[in-house]
Write a protein that holds these residues in place. Structure first.
Motif: not given
Length: 688
Positions: A361, A601, A343, A604-605, A607
């Motif tokens: 997420p 990621l 991330g 946060k949303e 992939y």
């Protein structure tokens, strides 16, 4: 209604007489919201302190708490009480301008709203104190997110109603509420005799009240506001619960949920049938114990390096190459040249490296209440083998709930900024990397002298904006140097300092006895400058990952795709421990039936799955959203043959789905554990 409102004026106005305060004067009784606010805040803090003192009196004497631990718990608790009381009183700030109006009608409205809110807020504070007492007696902890999860659970509510402790707490809270209301009514008739007194405080007082309430609500002068993790002050769970505030924890969790910080995987990446997800994840995360080297490292030191990107590491082809110390170490150890962060934030790197957990997420598991206990980590595995476990951080443990998560999941000691005495340099984010490494060497050598094996995780902070580091450590870069896009010159010099500190750490460590028996792991926490037109700028996620154990791990390079989640299983294999079934990574030194992959990621949303020379961006409706074939130069080229990437998308989604299901199962287990089978069984369980 008129009679009722006049009665409220008289009753509430008597509060100021009882507390020795002059009442504001007008033709009809009026209340000053500014004064009511201060009385409410003071009473809220006092109530919280009394509740905490009562809970402290019931602590098991065998815990043998020191005076400093008790004082610290009371101090942290007082700050939490001050914060939640400030939030409860804050709405009264909006009524201050109306109470200063020259017109009588706005003042009457302000009085009514002030009285109503003050009564409501005080009732909530009193009842929450009683609920905290009930929770602690019944569940062993104060109110928390379970209040929100089970607010509509009829079975849980009915089981609570049957418990005597609940009724005792409710009765005690109701009695305290009635006593406080009786005190208000004590001199209600005196208000009419003081109508001619001058009205309340001026604008300066109102402004000072606003500033102070904001400060109290924030709870700290540090970089970030206070949060429930502040109550994790040590290894004693009972002391942590006493320091906590149930109302604060519930309010904090409720606010976080309204912000949508917890998003389900299927909302951003689709969903596989549960059976298929389990089967695929089992193949990808199967752990087999393999034969390792004859000589195994005794200790483990994992260094998670803030913003240490592969873009500037010479051993990974970075340009400009600003890592001479790391490059020298790379020649001695095993370098993972294509290791990807999961991330964009430090907590995502920590959950991946320490717990081998993929990125979900929304908020990281480090901050999720259901993950504050019972998550498999390197530390929990080490504890089973009699190891000392410690986490060393140059910053503040309250940040992103790190102290709470790691103390609750296997780390016996959490050393943070306040534990460093006379550091060489202290910046905005904490003490310098040199201070961190020097303290670590002292801790490690002390354990080695006692023959005590240890596992430690270090998190550096120096390489972070605003790019502060001790002067005189590295040479300034040439003025005519070409600074890569997105970077600043000061940032590049800071990178040089971070590399310098790593080299100094290892040079000093070589002089200690523990060095030859230790596996060192260096890894960046996340990439930097993720500014790209690509849906997921995968190459920006590439971070250095180095396994260094002279005499144990032969030097070399692994060019296959790896991920931060693969480090923990690899570490367990190198030290000869059994595989951890709850880890989602794989041993990078073992043969794999499937091509290794990394799940990334973004924001946060979104992939992506990085595998071989392919990058697959998952679509919200499931399957492949976009597919790329990566050229040797690292630039993605769109590939029209989308079906070739379906397997990558399904494998990545399967791992994410299983990780989310594991957390959901933890919530279910906690709910079952918190639901008593019967009042009689619960009563027996509480007996000594």
């Amino acid at each position: 209604m008129r009679c009722f409102s006049f009665g409220v004026h008289r009753v509430l106005g008597a509060v100021w007489l009882y507390l020795g305060m002059p009442a504001p004067t007008h033709r009809r009784p009026e209340l000053d919201p500014c004064r009511v606010l201060w009385v409410l805040w003071i009473c809220g803090v006092a109530l919280g302190s009394l509740t905490r003192a009562a809970l402290l009196s019931g602590v098991d004497p065998q815990l043998d708490l020191t005076g400093s631990e008790i004082l610290r718990a009371l101090w942290v608790g007082c700050r939490l009480d001050a914060s939640i009381s400030a939030y409860m009183a804050a709405p009264l700030l909006l009524l201050i301008p109306f109470s200063r109006s020259s017109s009588q009608r706005p003042r009457r409205i302000a009085t009514r709203l002030t009285a109503t809110w003050a009564l409501l807020a005080w009732t909530i504070l009193v009842l929450s104190s009683g609920a905290d007492w009930a929770f602690l007696r019944f569940f062993g902890y104060r109110m928390n997110y379970l209040v929100l999860d089970h607010a509509g659970d009829r079975e849980v509510l009915l089981s609570l109603v049957e418990m005597p402790y609940v009724w005792q707490s409710v009765s005690l809270a109701a009695f305290a509420l009635l006593v406080s209301l009786a005190a208000i009514c004590w001199r209600r008739q005196s208000l009419l005799r003081l109508r001619e007194r001058s009205v309340g405080w001026g604008r300066g007082t109102a402004l000072a009240t606003l500033v102070l309430m904001v400060a109290f609500a924030r709870g700290t002068l540090d970089h970030r506001p206070i949060n429930p993790a502040a109550a994790s002050i040590g290894p004693h769970r009972a002391l942590n619960e006493i320091a906590s505030s149930g109302l604060f924890a519930v309010a904090y969790e409720g606010f976080r949920r309204t912000r949508g910080e917890q998003i389900r995987v299927e909302e951003v990446a689709g969903k596989l049938p549960p059976e298929e997800a389990r089967a695929r994840a089992a193949q990808l995360t199967s752990h087999r114990k393999r034969d390792g080297p004859e000589r195994r490292p005794r200790n483990v030191v994992v260094v998670v390096m803030e913003s240490f990107t592969g873009r500037l590491v010479g051993a990974m082809g970075g340009e400009p190459a600003l890592s001479p110390e790391f490059d020298r170490l790379a020649d001695e150890g095993l370098l993972l040249t294509h290791c990807y962060a999961t991330g964009e934030r430090t907590v995502q790197g920590l959950e991946a490296v320490v717990a081998s957990f993929p990125p979900l997420p929304g908020v990281s598991i480090v901050r999720r209440p259901e993950a504050q206990r019972g998550v498999a980590t390197l530390a929990s595995a080490a504890q089973r083998h009699g190891y000392d476990t410690l986490f060393l951080y140059g910053g503040q443990g309250i940040f992103d709930h790190m102290r709470s998560f790691f103390v609750g999941n296997g780390f016996e000691r959490f050393i943070e900024e306040r534990d460093f005495e006379d550091p060489v340099f202290r910046g905005s984010w904490g003490v310098s990397d040199e201070d961190l490494f020097a303290r670590a060497n002292r801790e490690f050598e002390a354990r080695a002298a006692q023959g005590q094996p240890f596992l430690a995780v270090l998190l550096t902070v120096s390489l972070h904006a605003p790019w502060e580091f001790p002067p005189g450590r590295v040479q300034s870069l040439p003025e005519d140097m070409n600074v890569p896009e997105g970077f600043e010159r000061r940032e590049l010099e800071n990178f040089l300092y971070a590399d310098f500190a790593v080299g100094k750490f290892i040079r000093q460590a070589r002089s200690y006895a523990y060095f030859d028996d230790t596996l060192f792991v260096f890894v960046g926490d996340h990439g930097v400058h993720l500014r790209s037109r690509a849906l997921v700028p995968a190459e920006e996620y590439r971070v250095p990952a180095l396994l260094l154990a002279p005499g144990t791990v032969p030097p070399g390079r692994i060019d296959a795709v790896t991920s931060q989640v693969d480090l923990a299983p690899t570490i367990l294999s190198l030290v000869g421990w059994d595989p951890e079934p709850d880890f989602f990574g794989r041993d990078v030194l073992a043969a794999s039936e499937r091509d290794p992959m990394a799940v990334l990621l973004y924001r946060k949303e979104r992939y992506a799955v990085r595998r071989a020379n392919r990058l697959t961006v998952l679509a919200k409706e499931g399957g492949v959203g976009s597919a790329y074939r990566l050229t040797p130069a690292g630039f993605p080229l769109h590939d029209q043959i989308r079906y070739a990437y379906q397997e990558d998308a399904k494998d990545g989604l399967a791992v994410l789905q299983q990780a989310e299901q594991r957390l959901q199962d933890r919530l279910t287990d906690l709910a079952i554990a918190s639901r008593p089978a019967s009042p009689l069984e619960s009563e027996r369980a509480l007996r000594p």
